[in-house]
Design a protein around this motif. Structure first.
Motif, PDB file in Angstrom:
ATOM      1  N   LYS A 132      65.869  22.847  67.175  1.00 53.44           N
ATOM      2  CA  LYS A 132      65.018  21.742  66.716  1.00 53.44           C
ATOM      3  C   LYS A 132      64.056  22.219  65.624  1.00 53.44           C
ATOM      4  N   ARG A 133      63.576  23.451  65.732  1.00 53.99           N
ATOM      5  CA  ARG A 133      62.686  23.980  64.691  1.00 53.99           C
ATOM      6  C   ARG A 133      63.441  24.107  63.370  1.00 53.99           C
ATOM      7  N   GLU A 134      64.659  24.641  63.441  1.00 56.57           N
ATOM      8  CA  GLU A 134      65.466  24.786  62.236  1.00 56.57           C
ATOM      9  C   GLU A 134      65.844  23.426  61.659  1.00 56.57           C
ATOM     10  N   ASP A 135      66.203  22.498  62.518  1.00 57.85           N
ATOM     11  CA  ASP A 135      66.584  21.153  62.065  1.00 57.85           C
ATOM     12  C   ASP A 135      65.456  20.513  61.257  1.00 57.85           C
ATOM     13  N   LYS A 136      64.252  20.628  61.758  1.00 58.38           N
ATOM     14  CA  LYS A 136      63.091  20.047  61.077  1.00 58.38           C
ATOM     15  C   LYS A 136      62.886  20.686  59.716  1.00 58.38           C
ATOM     16  N   ALA A 137      63.030  22.003  59.658  1.00 54.68           N
ATOM     17  CA  ALA A 137      62.837  22.716  58.397  1.00 54.68           C
ATOM     18  C   ALA A 137      63.904  22.329  57.374  1.00 54.68           C
ATOM     19  N   LEU A 138      65.145  22.196  57.806  1.00 50.49           N
ATOM     20  CA  LEU A 138      66.230  21.844  56.898  1.00 50.49           C
ATOM     21  C   LEU A 138      66.028  20.447  56.304  1.00 50.49           C
ATOM     22  N   LEU A 139      65.730  19.488  57.151  1.00 46.89           N
ATOM     23  CA  LEU A 139      65.570  18.112  56.682  1.00 46.89           C
ATOM     24  C   LEU A 139      64.377  17.971  55.745  1.00 46.89           C
ATOM     25  N   LEU A 140      63.289  18.670  56.065  1.00 47.80           N
ATOM     26  CA  LEU A 140      62.106  18.612  55.213  1.00 47.80           C
ATOM     27  C   LEU A 140      62.387  19.239  53.863  1.00 47.80           C
ATOM     28  N   ALA A 141      63.041  20.380  53.843  1.00 44.50           N
ATOM     29  CA  ALA A 141      63.329  21.074  52.584  1.00 44.50           C
ATOM     30  C   ALA A 141      64.241  20.247  51.700  1.00 44.50           C
ATOM     31  N   ARG A 142      65.249  19.667  52.247  1.00 47.92           N
ATOM     32  CA  ARG A 142      66.185  18.867  51.446  1.00 47.92           C
ATOM     33  C   ARG A 142      65.501  17.637  50.862  1.00 47.92           C
ATOM     34  N   ARG A 143      64.663  17.013  51.658  1.00 49.38           N
ATOM     35  CA  ARG A 143      63.964  15.815  51.185  1.00 49.38           C
ATOM     36  C   ARG A 143      62.999  16.165  50.055  1.00 49.38           C
ATOM     37  N   GLN A 144      62.303  17.284  50.184  1.00 47.70           N
ATOM     38  CA  GLN A 144      61.328  17.678  49.161  1.00 47.70           C
ATOM     39  C   GLN A 144      62.009  18.075  47.854  1.00 47.70           C
ATOM     40  N   ILE A 145      63.113  18.764  47.947  1.00 45.46           N
ATOM     41  CA  ILE A 145      63.767  19.261  46.743  1.00 45.46           C
ATOM     42  C   ILE A 145      64.483  18.159  45.986  1.00 45.46           C
ATOM     43  N   THR A 146      65.146  17.268  46.698  1.00 46.19           N
ATOM     44  CA  THR A 146      65.873  16.188  46.020  1.00 46.19           C
ATOM     45  C   THR A 146      64.946  15.065  45.594  1.00 46.19           C
ATOM     46  N   GLY A 147      63.779  14.980  46.222  1.00 46.70           N
ATOM     47  CA  GLY A 147      62.855  13.904  45.879  1.00 46.70           C
ATOM     48  C   GLY A 147      63.305  12.554  46.405  1.00 46.70           C
ATOM     49  N   SER A 148      64.204  12.571  47.393  1.00 50.70           N
ATOM     50  CA  SER A 148      64.703  11.320  47.944  1.00 50.70           C
ATOM     51  C   SER A 148      64.519  11.310  49.447  1.00 50.70           C
ATOM     52  N   ARG A 149      63.958  10.241  49.973  1.00 48.78           N
ATOM     53  CA  ARG A 149      63.779  10.150  51.423  1.00 48.78           C
ATOM     54  C   ARG A 149      65.112  10.068  52.147  1.00 48.78           C
ATOM     55  N   THR A 150      66.117   9.589  51.480  1.00 51.15           N
ATOM     56  CA  THR A 150      67.438   9.503  52.099  1.00 51.15           C
ATOM     57  C   THR A 150      68.237  10.775  51.878  1.00 51.15           C
ATOM     58  N   GLY A 151      67.733  11.678  51.022  1.00 48.40           N
ATOM     59  CA  GLY A 151      68.439  12.911  50.748  1.00 48.40           C
ATOM     60  C   GLY A 151      69.546  12.759  49.737  1.00 48.40           C
ATOM     61  N   HIS A 152      69.566  11.644  48.994  1.00 47.15           N
ATOM     62  CA  HIS A 152      70.611  11.431  47.994  1.00 47.15           C
ATOM     63  C   HIS A 152      70.423  12.386  46.822  1.00 47.15           C
ATOM     64  N   VAL A 153      71.507  13.041  46.431  1.00 49.20           N
ATOM     65  CA  VAL A 153      71.429  14.053  45.389  1.00 49.20           C
ATOM     66  C   VAL A 153      71.668  13.471  44.002  1.00 49.20           C
ATOM     67  N   GLY A 154      72.674  12.639  43.860  1.00 48.40           N
ATOM     68  CA  GLY A 154      73.003  12.087  42.547  1.00 48.40           C
ATOM     69  C   GLY A 154      73.601  13.146  41.644  1.00 48.40           C
ATOM     70  N   ALA A 155      73.476  12.950  40.334  1.00 53.01           N
ATOM     71  CA  ALA A 155      74.046  13.887  39.351  1.00 53.01           C
ATOM     72  C   ALA A 155      73.058  15.010  39.087  1.00 53.01           C
ATOM     73  N   LEU A 156      72.897  15.885  40.050  1.00 50.10           N
ATOM     74  CA  LEU A 156      71.899  16.943  39.980  1.00 50.10           C
ATOM     75  C   LEU A 156      72.565  18.291  39.732  1.00 50.10           C
ATOM     76  N   ILE A 157      71.970  19.076  38.830  1.00 49.51           N
ATOM     77  CA  ILE A 157      72.402  20.447  38.593  1.00 49.51           C
ATOM     78  C   ILE A 157      71.265  21.366  39.046  1.00 49.51           C
ATOM     79  N   VAL A 158      71.584  22.315  39.898  1.00 50.59           N
ATOM     80  CA  VAL A 158      70.585  23.233  40.434  1.00 50.59           C
ATOM     81  C   VAL A 158      70.644  24.535  39.648  1.00 50.59           C
ATOM     82  N   SER A 159      69.489  24.983  39.162  1.00 42.96           N
ATOM     83  CA  SER A 159      69.394  26.237  38.417  1.00 42.96           C
ATOM     84  C   SER A 159      68.719  27.281  39.296  1.00 42.96           C
ATOM     85  N   LEU A 160      69.401  28.407  39.512  1.00 44.62           N
ATOM     86  CA  LEU A 160      68.903  29.442  40.400  1.00 44.62           C
ATOM     87  C   LEU A 160      68.663  30.737  39.641  1.00 44.62           C
TER      88      LEU A 160
END
Length: 213
Positions: A132-160
């Motif tokens: 449950k701790r990991e689940d919370k961290a994963l969902l929060l991180a994805r929402r913050q990075i994509t900027g979408s509450r639904t987690g929709h990515v769209g035409a996104l390119i990630v630069s690492l």
């Protein structure tokens, strides 16, 4: 069987700093590995314990090994077994082999002690609470990075950023694939890396610690 902290092929981006930082199980596991390889046992076991709180089975297995033989920490065979039992919770073959080996090497008094003290460890680090701790961290991180509450990515390119300062780009659809960020799929991905036991009779060799560098 040679012991390793992960198996199977993984896309390179899953080892990049930005990805790992969003996955506390992987982040603290990597910290633990680095400390262990530098002979900093106290720092290593502290990091492995933090990873263990996020249901990281390899880190739990490392704690078991270190306690069992007194590798940089006081030897404690009872707690070594308890952590090995915890690491084997999902049925990964190598971890089951270690658990059974440890159990048969305990004497009767040690076995009774392990049963008594083990529950407290499972209460804090077992999958029922740790996932449950990991689940919370994963969902929060994805929402913050994509900027979408639904987690929709769209035409996104990630630069690492790479360790040498260069950059690599990854298709956002791949980087944010469900198996890396959605809890149920994430745990299925982890299971695929460590391979659960199939039905039937399976013989597994003893678990070995990786050599120190």
């Amino acid at each position: 069987m040679k012991y390793s902290l992960a198996s199977g092929l993984q896309p390179p981006f899953t080892q990049r700093e930005s990805f790992v930082r969003s996955h506390p199980d992987l982040y603290w596991r990597n910290k633990g590995i680095a400390a262990y390889e530098q002979n900093r046992a106290t720092d290593a076991i502290t990091a492995f314990r933090r990873a263990a709180r996020y249901a990281d089975k390899p880190s739990q297995a490392m704690i078991a090994q270190m306690l069992w033989v007194g590798d940089g920490v006081p030897m404690d065979r009872v707690m070594g077994y308890v952590w090995a039992d915890l690491a084997a919770e999902r049925g990964y073959p190598a971890f089951i082999a270690t658990r059974e080996k440890f159990w048969h090497e305990l004497d009767r008094d040690e076995q009774r002690q392990a049963v008594v003290v083990g529950q407290a460890v499972f209460d804090e680090y077992g999958d029922e609470v740790a996932k449950k701790r990991e689940d919370k961290a994963l969902l929060l991180a994805r929402r913050q990075i994509t900027g979408s509450r639904t987690g929709h990515v769209g035409a996104l390119i990630v630069s690492l950023r790479l360790p040498n300062g260069d950059f690599e780009t990854v298709d956002g659809a791949l980087y944010y694939a469900d198996k890396y960020w959605k809890p149920e799929q994430y745990w299925e991905w982890q299971d695929s890396l460590f391979e659960k036991l199939p039905e039937g009779k399976v013989e597994v060799g003893p678990l070995q610690m990786p050599p120190k560098r």
